[in-house]
Every structure is written in C-alpha cells, then in structure tokens.
Scaffold this motif. Sequence first.
Motif, PDB file in Angstrom:
ATOM      1  N   SER A   1     -16.623  -4.631 -32.931  1.00 25.64           N
ATOM      2  CA  SER A   1     -16.544  -4.579 -34.388  1.00 25.64           C
ATOM      3  C   SER A   1     -16.887  -3.184 -34.893  1.00 25.64           C
ATOM      4  CB  SER A   1     -17.456  -5.636 -35.013  1.00 25.64           C
ATOM      5  OG  SER A   1     -18.743  -5.529 -34.494  1.00 25.64           O
ATOM      6  N   ARG A   2     -17.676  -2.421 -34.118  1.00 29.33           N
ATOM      7  CA  ARG A   2     -18.055  -1.102 -34.595  1.00 29.33           C
ATOM      8  C   ARG A   2     -16.985  -0.039 -34.309  1.00 29.33           C
ATOM      9  NH1 ARG A   2     -23.720   1.662 -33.396  1.00 29.33           N
ATOM     10  NH2 ARG A   2     -24.428  -0.441 -33.074  1.00 29.33           N
ATOM     11  N   LEU A   3     -16.405  -0.089 -33.106  1.00 21.72           N
ATOM     12  CA  LEU A   3     -15.509   0.996 -32.710  1.00 21.72           C
ATOM     13  C   LEU A   3     -14.027   0.668 -32.903  1.00 21.72           C
ATOM     14  CD1 LEU A   3     -17.263   2.013 -29.389  1.00 21.72           C
ATOM     15  CD2 LEU A   3     -17.621   2.978 -31.643  1.00 21.72           C
ATOM     16  N   LYS A   4     -13.709  -0.599 -33.129  1.00 23.11           N
ATOM     17  CA  LYS A   4     -12.316  -1.015 -33.330  1.00 23.11           C
ATOM     18  C   LYS A   4     -11.408  -0.682 -32.143  1.00 23.11           C
ATOM     19  CE  LYS A   4     -12.918  -1.858 -37.961  1.00 23.11           C
ATOM     20  NZ  LYS A   4     -14.190  -2.543 -37.789  1.00 23.11           N
ATOM     21  N   THR A   5     -11.972  -0.679 -30.956  1.00 20.94           N
ATOM     22  CA  THR A   5     -11.163  -0.436 -29.769  1.00 20.94           C
ATOM     23  C   THR A   5     -10.388  -1.704 -29.427  1.00 20.94           C
ATOM     24  OG1 THR A   5     -13.032   0.860 -29.002  1.00 20.94           O
ATOM     25  CG2 THR A   5     -11.345   0.387 -27.379  1.00 20.94           C
ATOM     26  N   SER A   6      -9.151  -1.558 -28.976  1.00 23.61           N
ATOM     27  CA  SER A   6      -8.433  -2.724 -28.462  1.00 23.61           C
ATOM     28  C   SER A   6      -8.959  -3.018 -27.062  1.00 23.61           C
ATOM     29  CB  SER A   6      -6.935  -2.441 -28.367  1.00 23.61           C
ATOM     30  OG  SER A   6      -6.453  -2.044 -29.609  1.00 23.61           O
TER      31      SER A   6
ATOM     32  N   LYS B   1     -19.092  -7.472 -27.965  1.00 25.56           N
ATOM     33  CA  LYS B   1     -18.721  -7.962 -29.292  1.00 25.56           C
ATOM     34  C   LYS B   1     -19.141  -6.973 -30.374  1.00 25.56           C
ATOM     35  CE  LYS B   1     -19.081 -12.885 -28.542  1.00 25.56           C
ATOM     36  NZ  LYS B   1     -19.928 -14.051 -28.746  1.00 25.56           N
ATOM     37  N   GLU B   2     -20.345  -6.420 -30.211  1.00 23.76           N
ATOM     38  CA  GLU B   2     -20.844  -5.508 -31.220  1.00 23.76           C
ATOM     39  C   GLU B   2     -20.020  -4.224 -31.245  1.00 23.76           C
ATOM     40  OE1 GLU B   2     -25.180  -4.922 -31.062  1.00 23.76           O
ATOM     41  OE2 GLU B   2     -24.654  -3.068 -32.129  1.00 23.76           O
ATOM     42  N   LEU B   3     -19.713  -3.699 -30.050  1.00 20.46           N
ATOM     43  CA  LEU B   3     -18.943  -2.466 -29.966  1.00 20.46           C
ATOM     44  C   LEU B   3     -17.540  -2.672 -30.504  1.00 20.46           C
ATOM     45  CD1 LEU B   3     -20.041  -1.109 -26.513  1.00 20.46           C
ATOM     46  CD2 LEU B   3     -20.780  -0.385 -28.773  1.00 20.46           C
TER      47      LEU B   3
ATOM     48  N   GLY C   1     -15.059 -17.280 -26.666  1.00 23.40           N
ATOM     49  CA  GLY C   1     -16.081 -16.619 -27.464  1.00 23.40           C
ATOM     50  C   GLY C   1     -15.681 -15.270 -28.012  1.00 23.40           C
ATOM     51  N   ILE C   2     -14.816 -14.540 -27.331  1.00 20.65           N
ATOM     52  CA  ILE C   2     -14.632 -13.137 -27.685  1.00 20.65           C
ATOM     53  C   ILE C   2     -13.189 -12.729 -27.996  1.00 20.65           C
ATOM     54  CG2 ILE C   2     -14.474 -12.291 -25.291  1.00 20.65           C
ATOM     55  CD1 ILE C   2     -16.242  -9.939 -26.124  1.00 20.65           C
TER      56      ILE C   2
ATOM     57  N   LYS D   1     -27.664   4.700 -25.655  1.00 20.47           N
ATOM     58  CA  LYS D   1     -28.404   3.954 -26.683  1.00 20.47           C
ATOM     59  C   LYS D   1     -27.513   2.880 -27.293  1.00 20.47           C
ATOM     60  CE  LYS D   1     -31.892   7.264 -28.133  1.00 20.47           C
ATOM     61  NZ  LYS D   1     -32.084   8.444 -28.986  1.00 20.47           N
ATOM     62  N   LEU D   2     -26.251   3.258 -27.516  1.00 18.96           N
ATOM     63  CA  LEU D   2     -25.294   2.342 -28.132  1.00 18.96           C
ATOM     64  C   LEU D   2     -25.115   1.061 -27.310  1.00 18.96           C
ATOM     65  CD1 LEU D   2     -23.319   2.415 -30.600  1.00 18.96           C
ATOM     66  CD2 LEU D   2     -21.563   3.155 -29.000  1.00 18.96           C
TER      67      LEU D   2
END
Lengths: 336, 321
Positions: A209-214, A205-207, A227-228, A144-145
């Motif tokens: 900012s949400r998960l803070k993964t490098s 991009k959304e993940l 862009g990213i 879903k994510l």
Amino acid sequence: MNKPIAREPVLEVKNLKVSFHVREGELQAVRGVDFHVDPGEVVGIVGESGCGKSVTAQTLMRLIPSPPSRIKSGSIRFLGEEILLKSEKEMRKLRGSKMGMIFQDPMTSLNPTLTVGSQIIENLTRHLNMNAAQAKKRAIEMLKLVGIPSAETRINQYPHEFSGGMRQRVMIAIALACDPALLIADEPTTALDVTIQAQILEVMKELRSRLKTSIILITHNLGIVAGICDRVIVMYGGQVVETGTVKELFTNPKHPYTEGLLKSVPRLDSRKEEPLIPIIGTPPDLVHPPAGCAFAPRCPYTMRICQRLDPGLLDCGGTQAARCWLNHEMAQEANA
Amino acid sequence: MSEPLIEVNQLRKEFYLGKGRTLKAVNDISFSIRKGETLGLVGESGCGKSTVGRTMLRLYEPTSGQFLFEGKDVYRSSGARMKAMRRDIQMIFQDPYASLNPRLTIMDSIGEALDVHKLTKSRAERRARIEELLELVGLRADHANRYPHEFSGGQRQRIGIARALAVKPKFIVCDEPISALDVSIQAQVVNLLKELQRGMGLTYLFIAHDLSVVKYISDRVAVMYLGKLVELADSENLYASPLHPYTCALLSAVPIPDPEIEAIKERVIIKGDLPSAINPPSGCPFRTRCPLAQEVCSAEMPPLVEHRPGHFAACHFAGAM
C-alpha cells in the motif's frame, strides 16, 4: 525507459511456451500461458509442484539457463518492452532495478560471504548511480522499512547472523531498494514458520500500500492468496486453468481443479465432520502431455470430449475464465 | 474411559553441544494417549516436537523421564522385551525421499521389518504379506519389485506407511507425514491414515506444524514452545477457545482460504523470533514475545494447570487474550 501509463499493464505475457530437454524427450513445462499484471496489482499464481509456476516466473526475468531450457514461443512485454528480445546485458540492467525477485529460501539466495549491507548497497550503486554514502543511508532506510530493528548495526552483519524471517526481510529490502515496477515473490514464506510467515505477509501488505509496486506472488497456499492478492491465476500441467478476482475464484470456482484444491485442504475454521475430498491420481507427465484437458484423468466430472479436445480458456462472466468444457455454452444441453 | 495406552512422564532430552553448553530440546513434558486416540503435537520449528517422537522410539535415548507403553516402562526395557515393544511402536517419517533406502526394492524395504521380527515362515508367505500391505495402502501388488525412485512423493509416503504397518503395531508416531507432499496429495494420505486407524484400532501421535491438518485429524492437541508443553486440550476446544497467548497467536497466524474472512480477521502478530533453546529465557519461555508478559513471567515458569475439564495451559494469565 517508459513509465507505465495508467491502465496499461506493467506486464503482459502471451502464449508463453517453455520446454526442457531431458533424457526422455521434450518436457513441456509451460504450455501456452497468457496473463497480465496491472499497475499496483497483486496477482497470485497458484499450483502444485511441477505445474510450471516457478518456470513461468523465472522466465519473466530470463533466469533459466538455456540449454537445458528453451523458450519455444510467446511474448513477454514488460513496461512496453519485449523481454524475450533483450540481450543478457540489457537483462542485467533490468533485474534488481525495474524487476525485483524474492525467492523461497532466504539462506541460499543471500551471499554468505558479504555483509547484508553490501548486498543492498551493490544494487543501489549499480542501478541508481548512488555514491557510497547515499547508498548506505538508503540501505539503512530500507532495512528499517521492512522492520529490522537497530538497522544501523545490523547492516554490517552477515546473513548467518540473521534468523530465517529476518533474512527474508533482507531479501525484500534488496528487491525493493531500487523501487521496482514489479516484484516477483516465489513462495516467499514457504520455508518459514506460521508466526514468522504472518510477520512477512504483514510487511508485504504494508509495502504494497505504501510503494504501489505490482506483485506476482507464487504460492501453493490458498490462504495466503485469499489474504493478499487481487487476482489469481491457477496453473495445472503447464497451463492456466482458471483466472479471476480472488472473490470470484474463492466463492465460485469454475474449474474442477480449483474446486478440488479448495475442498482437499482442511480449514482451520471448518467443522471436523466435514470430510476431506482428495483429488485422486497424480499430475500429468509433461513429456507426453495429454491431447485433451490435462486434468481429465483426475476430474470427477470428466466427459468424452475432455479426453480429446482442450477447451481453451472459456469466459465465465465477470473477469473469470476457466479451461473447462463445463463452462461451454453447450455443456448444459450436452449433459441433459 | 479407556486406559491410556501411552503415558509419558516428565520426559527430558538434552543434547550436549560441547564447551559446557547443552540444548534442552524437550524440557519436562508429560502427556498420555488413550487407545485408538490421535494426539496432535504442534509447534514451530525448533520447539522440540520431533525430538519428543524420536525419543519415544528411543531413536534418541532420553536424558530423564518415563514412557509407559501399556503400563510397561519402555526406557527400562532391553533385549527381547525391547524388541517386542519395537513391534508395537512404529514411526512414519517426514521426508519420503530420505526415509526409503534407494538401493532396496519396495519388497525388501517392507520385508526387512518382517525378517527382523521373523513374522513370515516362507518366501511365498513373505511375498503375499507384502502384497497385501501394498494393497492396504492403495498401491498395486506388482509395485513390490520396483525401486523408490520410480514412485512419486505421495506413493513413497504410502510405502512408508506400509512399512510401519508390516509388524502390526499398536502405536504409530507420525512425524510430519504430509508436509513434504503437494496439497492435492496431502488429503489422500490424511484420509488413508484415518481409514487405517478406524480399521485397525491404531493410536497415533501426529506431529505437524500445519494447524489446520492437526485439527482435522486429532482428538486432542498439545502445543509446544521451546521444549515445553504450553497447552493441551480437545481439538475443538483448543481451536474454539485457546487459553495460552502463544496458541492464540499461532491460530490467528494461519491464513484462511476465504477472502472475506481474511479481510475482516484481526491478527495477533507476535514480534520477534524464537529464542535460543541453548540459553532459554528465565521463567516462561514465551515471555520475550508475549503481549501479556508481566514481571511474574520472568520469575516463575507457570505450571501446566487444568483450567477447564480436560483443558490444560501453562500461563500465569491463561484465558486473558
């Protein structure tokens, strides 16, 4: 396992050298690469085929079989631990849990004989000791994510029932299922159409900012980097030729190869009359790498010293550094 | 304005898949190309753009429709007349690794075209012509005796171009000629194609999915979606003020290599995937993903209408985005 402490890099690569043994001799694919990735940062690695970007990425996960490859020297510290000293068993614990990877071709990197769900669940039960019910619940959450509709039914389907873009979303779900500290994405959108590419980049991009993964994003597309990414590493002939923040590098490239890359691609927002300036010639032969600067034979600004001596990465102010004699403090005088 | 060199009218190409299923790869497409002009044909994979090119060369036989080359009907020609036309119409393929016979030297790959059309009288003349062609595309004459595996991708694509030019064509279908090449090499090949066009008065149909390159090389651009032509305009107009919502989405999806523009750019992200061409949606093929879709869109396929001079779009709500 150590948690990353703030400001301590997630990954630190020092003087990495990787060679392949081929019929002609020793192919030096990666020739002394240094870089680091901070927590929550997105670092782009840009370069053309054969520049060593994928070999670098796969060496980070120790995915390249040896032989034919050989890690000649260097150090890779990931969350404070040395990757190059780990056994295969220890690596297997790391891959898929602390380090996730997304590959270019989502069809060949998924197992066609297993349902999509079981491929995510496998990761969760193995690394996080979840039971079957917990893992299934988490797998549905992950699907879903990444934006897969009706995840509850899709989870029981096989990869061939998914389109290219949807498969890449599944790959991202698998890679992120165990909440890794580092995600390595090797040309994640190259096999996809532009509208689907835009969807996948949006998910990433959304993940991010949400998960803070490098994230380490490997690509040849400078537009995607712009862009990213936060920082960029440009590779050429197995070496880092320029590094800096996205802003520094795109507004004021300090290496002629970076400049050449930016000028040789037509831009959608540019006027038609602006001529395309190609980079002449072809990349160097890494079985016999040049003594001086690897880019010198193709460089419009080449000088005598470029043929003989490699300048090393020279500081250009800010966080920017470039492997080019033009940035040497004496370059102005020498030219005058 | 000069006469059109190429006129394609209501071209259709269907592939029968068995069990009563047909795939409508190209569905009723019409366009024309003037002499010396480059028409870009863009769209995503599976939209039928390569099928258009291949059907024009009769690599596929069309299901129906007409292709007039200098006013002559290509699909109704055969024998000597068709052979003469094949000299005028050539193709450059996408994959420079698959499109050259690995067991023929470059001399024989290029020479084959000269032999078929009996364009050279002696071995010496054949050799001289091949060497001239290699130099024309930026290779060396002594490359002629080598095999394809001795060349890089960019060099192979130059060989493919030399082979197409060997018979002195008037019209070349370029089917994704640079998408298999590295960025620094792409510009070399694009510039070469442009130079050759200027020098020899060639006409191109340039098929590609890379919108930035298509904009750069084309005079006019046609956009395809699921076998249909959805928009056709001068390249500047198409990029500056697209009318069809699919074109808008396609353009906004292209990442621009400039972090400041990327940060402020508003993206039109279209949801979902390309529908199946075996069972396309009723009415407008784009309606299943279109943010503007209304009831009328599923009822009727909008015709390709000229909304501004020279700017055609097939949408009930053209220009609303």
